[in-house]
Design an enzyme around this catalytic site. Structure first.
Site, short mmCIF file in Angstrom:
data_model
loop_
_atom_site.label_atom_id
_atom_site.label_comp_id
_atom_site.label_asym_id
_atom_site.label_seq_id
_atom_site.Cartn_x
_atom_site.Cartn_y
_atom_site.Cartn_z
N ASP A 75 3.87 37.45 -42.29
CA ASP A 75 5.35 36.69 -42.74
C ASP A 75 6.14 37.45 -43.40
O ASP A 75 6.02 38.33 -44.08
CB ASP A 75 4.72 35.32 -43.73
CG ASP A 75 4.55 34.11 -43.13
OD1 ASP A 75 5.36 33.81 -41.82
OD2 ASP A 75 3.81 33.42 -43.46
N LYS A 93 6.61 36.90 -38.42
CA LYS A 93 6.99 35.48 -38.41
C LYS A 93 8.24 35.42 -39.38
O LYS A 93 8.16 35.65 -40.47
CB LYS A 93 5.89 34.60 -38.85
CG LYS A 93 6.24 33.18 -38.78
CD LYS A 93 4.79 32.26 -38.57
CE LYS A 93 4.37 32.00 -39.91
NZ LYS A 93 5.25 31.53 -41.05
N GLU A 117 11.26 32.04 -40.71
CA GLU A 117 11.55 30.80 -40.56
C GLU A 117 12.98 30.53 -40.02
O GLU A 117 13.73 31.21 -40.53
CB GLU A 117 11.38 30.02 -41.79
CG GLU A 117 9.72 30.36 -42.52
CD GLU A 117 9.42 29.64 -43.67
OE1 GLU A 117 10.43 28.91 -44.21
OE2 GLU A 117 8.28 29.84 -44.22
N GLU A 154 5.40 23.17 -37.84
CA GLU A 154 4.87 22.72 -38.69
C GLU A 154 5.33 21.11 -39.17
O GLU A 154 6.54 21.07 -39.30
CB GLU A 154 4.94 23.59 -40.06
CG GLU A 154 4.32 23.09 -41.28
CD GLU A 154 4.00 24.14 -42.52
OE1 GLU A 154 4.62 25.35 -42.23
OE2 GLU A 154 3.47 23.66 -43.59
O1 KIV Z 1 2.41 30.98 -44.64
C1 KIV Z 1 1.55 30.34 -43.96
O2 KIV Z 1 0.38 30.08 -44.31
C2 KIV Z 1 2.14 29.74 -42.88
C3 KIV Z 1 1.32 28.67 -42.03
C4 KIV Z 1 1.52 27.46 -43.01
C5 KIV Z 1 1.76 28.49 -40.71
O3 KIV Z 1 3.23 29.89 -42.57
#
Ligand code: KIV
Length: 261
Positions: free
Chosen positions: A81, A110, A112, A179
Site C-alpha cells: 500500500d 496499491k 486508493e 471494498e
Molecule cells: O490495508 C489493507 O489491508 C487493505 C485491505 C483492506 C484491502 O487495503
C-alpha cells in the site's frame, strides 16, 4: 504465483486468494498455505500499531514491513500500500515513493481513488511500476466518506464507481480491490472490466478475495465487520486456518451470502 499469472487465473476461472501480511514468518506460512498474493496493507496502522485508522501510517512503516514480508516470501507476489499523503500530490511524488516500496521488495503498489488518480496510475505503469487500484470504501478517505460505510448503493454512486474502475483500467492498473460494495454491483463491474477484481465485502463474484489477516485469524480486538470470517474457528492451527481460507476462496464457499452487502 506471480503477478503475470493473474489474468490467466481469472481466464480459467480460478479465484485469487489474497491476505494481508506484515512480517516474514506469516509470509512463509501464507505462501506454504497456497495464498496467491500478499498485501502489505496500511491496515497495519490499525492491527499492528493500534490506531483508529490508516491515516498515520508512514512510507517508512510501509518500507519496513514490505522488507520483512519480502524476506519470508520466496515465490509469491507482494503488493504494498502507498500510505496516505505519499502519492496524492503529483505523479512525480507517487513515482518517487512507489520506487521506494519496489526497492523494499514490492512487486506492485496499491493506491486508493478513481478517475482522479488515473494520470498517476498511467505515470507509474508507463515507468515500470505495476499498480493495483482500490475503490468502494477507501479507508484513507474515512473522514470524507463519513465512516465505515458501504459504497455504491444508489444509481449515481454505482455509475461513478464503474466509471472510476474503467478509468483505472484504461490508465494501466493491473488489479482492482473493491471494498464494501454491494455484491450485485461488484459482480456487474467485474464482468465489465478486463482486469481482475479482488473483493473485501464485495460478494462472491469478484475474481478473488482479500481479508486482513488479524480479522481472519480472529485476533483483532476491534469490531468484526460483517464481511469477515474467523477461519480459526474449527481449525487446529494457524496453518490449517490459512489453508481453509485458500480452499474456501478457491471453491467459492467464502464469501457466503451472509458476508456480503
Ligand atoms: O490495508 C489493507 O489491508 C487493505 C485491505 C483492506 C484491502 O487495503
Amino acid at each position: 504465483m506471480n503477478l503475470g499469472n493473474l489474468k490467466q487465473m481469472t481466464e480459467r476461472g480460478e479465484k485469487i486468494a489474497v491476505l494481508t501480511c506484515y512480517d516474514a514468518s506469516f509470509a512463509t506460512l501464507m505462501e506454504d498455505a497456497g495464498v496467491d498474493l500478499l498485501l502489505v496493507g496500511d491496515s497495519l496502522g490499525m492491527v499492528l500499531q493500534g490506531a483508529g485508522s490508516t491515516l498515520a501510517v508512514t512510507l517508512h512503516d510501509m518500507q519496513y514491513h514490505t522488507r520483512c514480508v519480502a524476506r519470508g516470501a520466496k515465490n509469491i507476489g507482494i503488493i504494498s500500500d502507498m500510505p496516505f499523503g505519499s502519492y496524492q500530490i503529483s505523479p512525480e511524488q507517487a513515482l518517487r515513493n512507489a520506487a521506494r516500496l519496489m526497492a523494499a521488495g514490492a512487486h506492485m503498489v496499491k493506491l486508493e481513488g478513481g478517475s482522479v488518480m488515473a494520470d498517476t496510475v498511467r505515470f507509474l505503469t508507463s515507468r515500470g511500476i505495476p499498480v493495483c487500484g482500490h475503490l468502494g470504501f477507501t479507508p484513507q478517505s474515512v473522514h470524507q466518506l463519513g465512516g465505515y460505510r458501504v459504497q455504491g448503493r444508489n444509481t449515481e454512486d454505482a455509475e461513478r464507481l464503474l466509471h472510476d474502475a474503467m478509468a483505472l483500467e484504461e490508465a494501466g492498473a493491473g488489479l482492482l480491490v473493491l471494498e464494501m460494495v454491494p455484491a450485485g454491483l461488484a459482480s456487474s463491474l467485474t464482468a465489465q472490466i478486463n482486469i481482475p477484481t479482488i473483493g473485501i465485502g464485495a460478494g462472491t463474484d469478484c475474481d478473488g478475495q482479500v481479508l486482513v489477516m488479524h480479522d481472519m485469524l480472529g485476533i483483532y480486538p476491534g469490531k468484526t465487520p460483517k464481511f469477515v470470517k474467523n477461519f480459526m474457528q474449527g481449525a487446529a492451527s494457524v496453518q490449517a486456518a490459512l489453508a481453509a481460507y485458500v480452499q474456501e476462496v478457491k471453491s467459492g464457499a467464502f464469501p457466503a451470502a451472509g458476508h456480503s452487502f
